[in-house]
Design a protein around this motif. Structure first.
Motif, PDB file in Angstrom:
ATOM      1  N   LYS A 325      -2.863  37.416   1.524  1.00  0.00           N
ATOM      2  CA  LYS A 325      -1.446  37.297   1.886  1.00  0.00           C
ATOM      3  C   LYS A 325      -1.146  35.958   2.556  1.00  0.00           C
ATOM      4  N   TYR A 326      -2.052  35.520   3.398  1.00  0.00           N
ATOM      5  CA  TYR A 326      -1.840  34.265   4.135  1.00  0.00           C
ATOM      6  C   TYR A 326      -2.248  33.058   3.291  1.00  0.00           C
ATOM      7  N   ALA A 327      -3.146  33.303   2.340  1.00  0.00           N
ATOM      8  CA  ALA A 327      -3.618  32.209   1.483  1.00  0.00           C
ATOM      9  C   ALA A 327      -2.511  31.677   0.576  1.00  0.00           C
ATOM     10  N   THR A 328      -1.540  32.515   0.232  1.00  0.00           N
ATOM     11  CA  THR A 328      -0.468  32.075  -0.669  1.00  0.00           C
ATOM     12  C   THR A 328       0.280  30.870  -0.099  1.00  0.00           C
ATOM     13  N   LEU A 329       0.613  30.930   1.187  1.00  0.00           N
ATOM     14  CA  LEU A 329       1.297  29.803   1.824  1.00  0.00           C
ATOM     15  C   LEU A 329       0.343  28.622   2.022  1.00  0.00           C
ATOM     16  N   LEU A 330      -0.928  28.911   2.237  1.00  0.00           N
ATOM     17  CA  LEU A 330      -1.904  27.845   2.432  1.00  0.00           C
ATOM     18  C   LEU A 330      -2.145  27.053   1.149  1.00  0.00           C
ATOM     19  N   TYR A 331      -2.000  27.713  -0.014  1.00  0.00           N
ATOM     20  CA  TYR A 331      -2.090  27.000  -1.284  1.00  0.00           C
ATOM     21  C   TYR A 331      -1.010  25.924  -1.372  1.00  0.00           C
ATOM     22  N   ILE A 332       0.222  26.290  -1.022  1.00  0.00           N
ATOM     23  CA  ILE A 332       1.317  25.328  -1.083  1.00  0.00           C
ATOM     24  C   ILE A 332       1.113  24.236  -0.027  1.00  0.00           C
ATOM     25  N   GLY A 333       0.594  24.628   1.131  1.00  0.00           N
ATOM     26  CA  GLY A 333       0.273  23.642   2.151  1.00  0.00           C
ATOM     27  C   GLY A 333      -0.771  22.649   1.656  1.00  0.00           C
ATOM     28  N   SER A 334      -1.807  23.165   0.988  1.00  0.00           N
ATOM     29  CA  SER A 334      -2.856  22.313   0.434  1.00  0.00           C
ATOM     30  C   SER A 334      -2.297  21.383  -0.632  1.00  0.00           C
ATOM     31  N   CYS A 335      -1.359  21.886  -1.394  1.00  0.00           N
ATOM     32  CA  CYS A 335      -0.705  21.103  -2.440  1.00  0.00           C
ATOM     33  C   CYS A 335      -0.006  19.878  -1.845  1.00  0.00           C
ATOM     34  N   PHE A 336       0.819  20.097  -0.830  1.00  0.00           N
ATOM     35  CA  PHE A 336       1.552  18.982  -0.210  1.00  0.00           C
ATOM     36  C   PHE A 336       0.649  18.123   0.674  1.00  0.00           C
ATOM     37  N   SER A 337      -0.453  18.684   1.121  1.00  0.00           N
ATOM     38  CA  SER A 337      -1.457  17.888   1.812  1.00  0.00           C
ATOM     39  C   SER A 337      -2.012  16.821   0.873  1.00  0.00           C
ATOM     40  N   SER A 338      -2.299  17.215  -0.356  1.00  0.00           N
ATOM     41  CA  SER A 338      -2.837  16.291  -1.345  1.00  0.00           C
ATOM     42  C   SER A 338      -1.799  15.249  -1.764  1.00  0.00           C
ATOM     43  N   ILE A 339      -0.558  15.688  -1.913  1.00  0.00           N
ATOM     44  CA  ILE A 339       0.506  14.751  -2.284  1.00  0.00           C
ATOM     45  C   ILE A 339       0.716  13.728  -1.162  1.00  0.00           C
ATOM     46  N   SER A 340       0.614  14.196   0.092  1.00  0.00           N
ATOM     47  CA  SER A 340       0.704  13.285   1.236  1.00  0.00           C
ATOM     48  C   SER A 340      -0.472  12.323   1.245  1.00  0.00           C
ATOM     49  N   GLY A 341      -1.647  12.821   0.846  1.00  0.00           N
ATOM     50  CA  GLY A 341      -2.832  11.975   0.754  1.00  0.00           C
ATOM     51  C   GLY A 341      -2.679  10.892  -0.289  1.00  0.00           C
ATOM     52  N   PHE A 342      -2.009  11.225  -1.394  1.00  0.00           N
ATOM     53  CA  PHE A 342      -1.703  10.249  -2.443  1.00  0.00           C
ATOM     54  C   PHE A 342      -0.918   9.079  -1.846  1.00  0.00           C
ATOM     55  N   LEU A 343       0.106   9.412  -1.048  1.00  0.00           N
ATOM     56  CA  LEU A 343       0.923   8.386  -0.403  1.00  0.00           C
ATOM     57  C   LEU A 343       0.145   7.658   0.686  1.00  0.00           C
ATOM     58  N   GLY A 344      -0.798   8.361   1.310  1.00  0.00           N
ATOM     59  CA  GLY A 344      -1.603   7.753   2.360  1.00  0.00           C
ATOM     60  C   GLY A 344      -2.441   6.591   1.867  1.00  0.00           C
ATOM     61  N   ALA A 345      -2.850   6.623   0.596  1.00  0.00           N
ATOM     62  CA  ALA A 345      -3.640   5.528   0.029  1.00  0.00           C
ATOM     63  C   ALA A 345      -2.859   4.222   0.006  1.00  0.00           C
ATOM     64  N   ILE A 346      -1.541   4.333  -0.031  1.00  0.00           N
ATOM     65  CA  ILE A 346      -0.692   3.131  -0.015  1.00  0.00           C
ATOM     66  C   ILE A 346      -0.802   2.434   1.334  1.00  0.00           C
ATOM     67  N   TYR A 347      -0.886   3.215   2.414  1.00  0.00           N
ATOM     68  CA  TYR A 347      -1.087   2.632   3.746  1.00  0.00           C
ATOM     69  C   TYR A 347      -2.438   1.915   3.818  1.00  0.00           C
ATOM     70  N   LEU A 348      -3.476   2.547   3.234  1.00  0.00           N
ATOM     71  CA  LEU A 348      -4.808   1.946   3.263  1.00  0.00           C
ATOM     72  C   LEU A 348      -4.835   0.621   2.515  1.00  0.00           C
ATOM     73  N   LYS A 349      -4.061   0.541   1.440  1.00  0.00           N
ATOM     74  CA  LYS A 349      -3.980  -0.697   0.655  1.00  0.00           C
ATOM     75  C   LYS A 349      -3.564  -1.870   1.533  1.00  0.00           C
ATOM     76  N   THR A 350      -2.581  -1.637   2.389  1.00  0.00           N
ATOM     77  CA  THR A 350      -2.049  -2.714   3.234  1.00  0.00           C
ATOM     78  C   THR A 350      -2.665  -2.716   4.632  1.00  0.00           C
ATOM     79  N   LYS A 351      -3.677  -1.857   4.858  1.00  0.00           N
ATOM     80  CA  LYS A 351      -4.325  -1.700   6.170  1.00  0.00           C
ATOM     81  C   LYS A 351      -3.314  -1.286   7.249  1.00  0.00           C
ATOM     82  N   SER A 352      -2.247  -0.584   6.832  1.00  0.00           N
ATOM     83  CA  SER A 352      -1.220  -0.109   7.772  1.00  0.00           C
ATOM     84  C   SER A 352      -1.579   1.284   8.269  1.00  0.00           C
TER      85      SER A 352
END
Length: 469
Positions: A325-352
């Motif tokens: 029951k609780y895992a259902t929301l955690l799946y969506i959380g994990s999904c947006f965690s990964s999407i945020s990580g995708f954007l995080g690589a842009i910060y690493l590119k510029t060392k920001s």
């Protein structure tokens, strides 16, 4: 770099990470049968503490050394050797200070599994440090080999220590299985890159370079702590307001999205290589890739959410069934965690790295606020909801912030429609989760996945047909 390069890198990382993540995931059902709710809760709390302390002790030298190794602008003689030495000195100094503090604290306060905690932190600092060295040197095949070997040892030793009387305390046995496996992997990687230490004693300490490295890595420490708050602080909130048994149930819920994490981990490693190394990041390819990544993530989450009641029933002991029951929301959380990580690589590119920290701390505070405020009223749903909302907030802020560096166009209509579908399926499951309903929703979600990811599936089929010829 283009899509072919990304696919090739992803495949190499997949070989190492897919096997390792699958083996790690398979251990969780085993733990559910051999450990009680209380023991699983204790095990999870110690690992949660390790995950909190490692960024401080390691000073995130693993991230720093990887970023500097990929810096192609530096072609100076002995550059690689020098970076290795400076990062190693910082890491060693930090660990010695930590051990002294832990020893002193142990005099005044009894720390559960203190010796195991110390060993796990040591290995958890050195393992990613050498793994990132392999990535930075382009030794991705050996990186994958180490990932598989490490997981095989963890899986085998965990089973041995659980099924025999070598350790009367089964939780302690699991900790030693982790440490021994990590130590073996560290030794193998050290000998692989031993050429880096040839000039170790002949070079002076470069305080200027160490300062630059620390300036880069310190925000990443705070960023890791912020992610820890989002992903792991829930355990302490649960322990404060609920029970250690509830923490055991939530520990299972939190590990179910590991299936989704397998895909995202291997892609993110290749994406970081690509984003940091790219000389011209401002092109339409990245926007197309970003939208496909979002659709693929939400689509996989939808299928897995629909299947979660059946997965939980067949894989785990019955005492942990409600964890789905609780895992259902955690799946969506994990999904947006990964999407945020995708954007995080842009910060690493510029060392920001400062931008990474700021967005992460906002997400962390959001998670804590929701968890603490609502746990009295909705129980374990509160930390699960907090995890989802925090990562969604982080995604929105990072998307707006990184637009100044790399403009990515999102297909907003597709995103909204897919999210509505996901929450509709979750609602139906909460109302009725019997086998027929779950199977029907699995078939429906597969059809939805195919519709929103038809371009990706079409390309995959074309390549399969080409290989057959």
């Amino acid at each position: 770099m283009d899509s072919k390069t990304l696919i090739k890198s992803t495949l190499v990382y997949t070989i190492g990470n897919f096997g390792s993540k699958i083996l790690s995931f398979l251990l969780i059902p085993v733990y559910s049968y051999y450990l009680s709710k209380k023991e699983l809760g204790e095990y999870d709390l110690v690992l949660t503490s390790v995950n909190l302390l490692v960024p401080f002790v390691s000073l995130q030298m693993n991230e720093a050394i990887y970023r500097w190794f990929l810096d192609k602008e530096n072609k100076k003689e002995n550059y690689i050797d020098n970076i290795f030495k400076q990062c190693s000195i910082l890491l060693l100094t930090s660990f010695i200070i930590f051990e002294l503090l832990l020893y002193l604290i142990g005099f005044f306060y009894k720390i559960p599994y203190q010796k195991e905690l110390s060993l796990l932190i040591l290995s958890s600092c050195l393992l990613p440090f050498f793994q990132q060295i392999l990535r930075g040197l382009g030794l991705t095949k050996f990186y994958s080999f180490i990932g598989i070997l490490n997981s095989l040892f963890i899986f085998s030793l965990s089973l041995i220590f659980l099924l025999t009387d070598i350790f009367k305390d089964k939780v302690q046995g699991i900790f030693y299985a982790l440490f021994i496996s990590n130590f073996i992997a560290i030794i193998l990687m050290f000998f692989k890159v031993s050429f880096l230490s040839k000039m170790y004693f002949s070079m002076k300490i470069n305080y200027k370079l160490q300062k630059q490295i620390l300036f880069y890595s310190l925000p990443l420490i705070l960023n890791s702590v912020s992610w820890w708050i989002i992903n792991a602080s829930d355990r302490y909130v649960i322990l404060k307001f609920l029970t250690i048994e509830d923490n055991g149930i939530y520990a299972i819920s939190a590990r179910l999205p590991a299936i989704l994490t397998i895909f995202n981990t291997v892609f993110m490693l290749a994406w970081q290589d690509m984003a940091i190394s790219a000389s011209d990041p401002n092109n339409s390819f990245f926007s197309k890739l970003f939208n496909k990544y979002i659709s693929l993530n939400i689509g996989l989450s939808t299928v897995l959410i629909a299947a979660t009641p059946l997965i939980t029933e067949f894989l785990f002991d019955s005492k942990f069934y409600e964890s789905w029951k609780y895992a259902t929301l955690l799946y969506i959380g994990s999904c947006f965690s990964s999407i945020s990580g995708f954007l995080g690589a842009i910060y690493l590119k510029t060392k920001s790295t400062k931008g990474i920290f700021i967005t992460s701390i906002i997400g962390a505070l959001t998670n804590l606020f929701i968890s603490i405020i609502f746990i009295r009223y909705i129980g374990l749903y509160a930390p699960a909801l907090g995890t989802f909302v925090s990562f969604f907030v982080m995604f929105i802020i990072r998307y707006k912030h990184t637009a100044e560096i790399l403009k990515l166009e999102i297909n907003v209509n597709n995103l909204i429609i897919q999210l509505l579908i996901v929450f509709s399926i979750i609602t139906i499951l909460y109302l009725n989760s019997n086998h027929m309903v779950s199977l029907s929703l699995i078939l429906l979600s597969i059809c939805i996945f195919c519709y929103f990811n038809k371009d990706i599936l079409r390309n995959v089929l074309k390549k399969i047909n080409f290989l057959k010829k």
